[in-house]
Design an enzyme around this catalytic site. Structure first.
Site, PDB file in Angstrom:
ATOM      1  N   LYS A  13       0.908  -1.147  -0.080  1.00  0.00           N
ATOM      2  CA  LYS A  13       0.045  -0.015  -0.037  1.00  0.00           C
ATOM      3  C   LYS A  13       0.987   1.237   0.249  1.00  0.00           C
ATOM      4  O   LYS A  13       0.690   1.995  -0.755  1.00  0.00           O
ATOM      5  CB  LYS A  13      -1.062   0.050   1.289  1.00  0.00           C
ATOM      6  CG  LYS A  13      -1.740  -1.160   1.308  1.00  0.00           C
ATOM      7  CD  LYS A  13      -2.942  -1.098   2.702  1.00  0.00           C
ATOM      8  CE  LYS A  13      -1.985  -1.227   4.089  1.00  0.00           C
ATOM      9  NZ  LYS A  13      -1.141  -2.341   4.080  1.00  0.00           N
ATOM     10  N   ARG A  88      -9.817   0.925   8.558  1.00  0.00           N
ATOM     11  CA  ARG A  88      -9.320  -0.493   9.158  1.00  0.00           C
ATOM     12  C   ARG A  88     -10.484  -1.239   9.753  1.00  0.00           C
ATOM     13  O   ARG A  88     -10.416  -2.243  10.254  1.00  0.00           O
ATOM     14  CB  ARG A  88      -8.014  -0.468  10.117  1.00  0.00           C
ATOM     15  CG  ARG A  88      -6.950  -0.434   9.373  1.00  0.00           C
ATOM     16  CD  ARG A  88      -5.755  -0.480  10.400  1.00  0.00           C
ATOM     17  NE  ARG A  88      -4.334  -1.288  10.446  1.00  0.00           N
ATOM     18  CZ  ARG A  88      -3.511  -0.804   9.596  1.00  0.00           C
ATOM     19  NH1 ARG A  88      -3.463   0.379   9.119  1.00  0.00           N
ATOM     20  NH2 ARG A  88      -2.255  -1.535   9.529  1.00  0.00           N
ATOM     21  N   ARG A 127      11.510  -5.309   5.327  1.00  0.00           N
ATOM     22  CA  ARG A 127      11.283  -4.026   5.002  1.00  0.00           C
ATOM     23  C   ARG A 127      12.086  -3.200   5.694  1.00  0.00           C
ATOM     24  O   ARG A 127      12.543  -3.272   7.042  1.00  0.00           O
ATOM     25  CB  ARG A 127       9.809  -3.628   5.226  1.00  0.00           C
ATOM     26  CG  ARG A 127       9.391  -2.235   5.265  1.00  0.00           C
ATOM     27  CD  ARG A 127       8.032  -1.967   5.191  1.00  0.00           C
ATOM     28  NE  ARG A 127       7.215  -2.339   6.381  1.00  0.00           N
ATOM     29  CZ  ARG A 127       6.062  -2.002   6.606  1.00  0.00           C
ATOM     30  NH1 ARG A 127       5.398  -1.662   5.298  1.00  0.00           N
ATOM     31  NH2 ARG A 127       5.526  -2.594   7.611  1.00  0.00           N
ATOM     32  N   ARG A 161      10.899  -0.916  11.434  1.00  0.00           N
ATOM     33  CA  ARG A 161       9.899  -0.676  12.487  1.00  0.00           C
ATOM     34  C   ARG A 161       9.972  -1.595  13.535  1.00  0.00           C
ATOM     35  O   ARG A 161      10.283  -2.901  13.228  1.00  0.00           O
ATOM     36  CB  ARG A 161       8.663  -0.682  11.778  1.00  0.00           C
ATOM     37  CG  ARG A 161       8.080   0.678  11.028  1.00  0.00           C
ATOM     38  CD  ARG A 161       7.111   0.523   9.868  1.00  0.00           C
ATOM     39  NE  ARG A 161       5.745  -0.195  10.830  1.00  0.00           N
ATOM     40  CZ  ARG A 161       4.861  -0.296   9.997  1.00  0.00           C
ATOM     41  NH1 ARG A 161       4.532   0.112   8.890  1.00  0.00           N
ATOM     42  NH2 ARG A 161       3.870  -0.932  10.715  1.00  0.00           N
ATOM     43  N   ARG A 172      -0.383  -9.165  13.527  1.00  0.00           N
ATOM     44  CA  ARG A 172      -1.138  -8.008  12.716  1.00  0.00           C
ATOM     45  C   ARG A 172      -2.093  -8.711  11.738  1.00  0.00           C
ATOM     46  O   ARG A 172      -3.098  -8.062  11.156  1.00  0.00           O
ATOM     47  CB  ARG A 172      -0.214  -7.065  12.046  1.00  0.00           C
ATOM     48  CG  ARG A 172       0.185  -6.128  13.259  1.00  0.00           C
ATOM     49  CD  ARG A 172       1.658  -5.562  12.663  1.00  0.00           C
ATOM     50  NE  ARG A 172       1.508  -4.992  11.809  1.00  0.00           N
ATOM     51  CZ  ARG A 172       2.769  -4.772  10.914  1.00  0.00           C
ATOM     52  NH1 ARG A 172       4.037  -5.150  11.486  1.00  0.00           N
ATOM     53  NH2 ARG A 172       2.672  -3.899   9.833  1.00  0.00           N
TER      54      ARG A 172
END
Ligand code: ADP
Ligand code: ADP
Ligand code: ZN
Length: 218
Positions: A13, A88, A127, A161, A172
């Site tokens: 996204k 969400r 990431r 992160r 998640r």
């Protein structure tokens, strides 16, 4: 034009939202980025959000809706918004419809980016982000052209992160399936849903997103 990029953590996204910003002048509205900015700034809201984010749960609808409402009141969103990581929950989706209607606007498309769970885990654990300009990378799928140097700004500092671990991403994903996945049916019912294959390369996913934009413009 107002678009939602809907998809689980790691779907791409943020990557696609940044490309759309450059191509079309839309503004990326990432509630995750906004919350992380509040955490870094050390505001009371940021401190409360941090514990929730670190374990992969959702921050309360009231807090999220308030920050989005404030953001949509700034003048720079006139060309359109790419919502990334928002809404969400059904309550957030309902609030967004109302916030847009109150501004004489509407949603033009909701693009669901579909990616297999195991691919998501790989994307999340690899990431990283430029500490200076925020450009996103991946240790395998989207490396900087020169190792250790940001393509965009030349910085040599990168961050990861704290919630991008295998354990937290699996939590998640469960939260996504339970609280966010019902939005697929909601937007399908509104006639706004477009589903694309997020397993393809970044450039191919961009082509699919652009095809949806052309279709809804026509
Ligand atoms: P999201 O915002 O949905 O959580 P990101 O855009 O941050 O996802 O992407 C997660 C990670 O996967 C990043 O490291 C990014 O570089 C990488 N990535 C994004 N899209 C793809 C893709 N189509 N194929 C492979 N890796 C991708
Ligand atoms: P990703 O796309 O990788 O899942 P985000 O950056 O969108 O991550 O979100 C990171 C965290 O911030 C979430 O796990 C959640 O705790 C919080 N968050 C972000 N957006 C929302 C939202 N719309 N509603 C509730 N919590 C949110
Ligand atoms: Zn950079």
């Amino acid at each position: 034009m107002n678009l939602i990029l809907l998809g689980p953590p790691g779907a791409g996204k943020g990557t696609q939202a940044k490309i759309l910003e450059e191509q079309h002048g839309f503004k990326q509205l990432s509630t995750g980025d906004m919350l992380r900015a509040a955490v870094t700034a050390g505001t009371a809201q940021g401190l409360r959000a941090k514990t929730i984010m670190d374990r992969g749960d959702l921050v309360s609808d009231d807090v999220i809706i308030a920050i989005v409402d404030e953001r949509l009141s700034k003048p720079d969103v006139s060309k359109g918004v790419v919502f990334d990581g928002f809404p969400r929950t059904p309550a957030q989706a309902d609030a967004l419809d109302k916030m847009l209607a109150a501004r004489g606007q509407k949603l033009d498309a909701v693009i669901e980016i579909k990616v297999d769970d195991e691919a998501l885990v790989k994307r999340i654990v690899g990431r990283f982000t430029c500490a200076k300009c925020g450009q996103g990378y991946h240790s395998e799928f989207a490396k900087p052209k020169k190792t250790g140097i940001c393509d965009v700004c030349g910085s040599t500092e990168f961050t990861r992160r704290v919630d991008d671990t295998e354990k937290t991403v699996r939590d998640r994903l469960q939260v996504y399936n339970k609280q966010t996945a019902p939005l697929v049916a909601y937007y399908h019912g509104q006639g706004n849903l477009h589903v694309i294959d997020g397993m393809a390369d970044i450039a191919d996913v961009t082509r699919e997103v652009e095809a949806v934009i052309s279709r809804v413009k026509a």
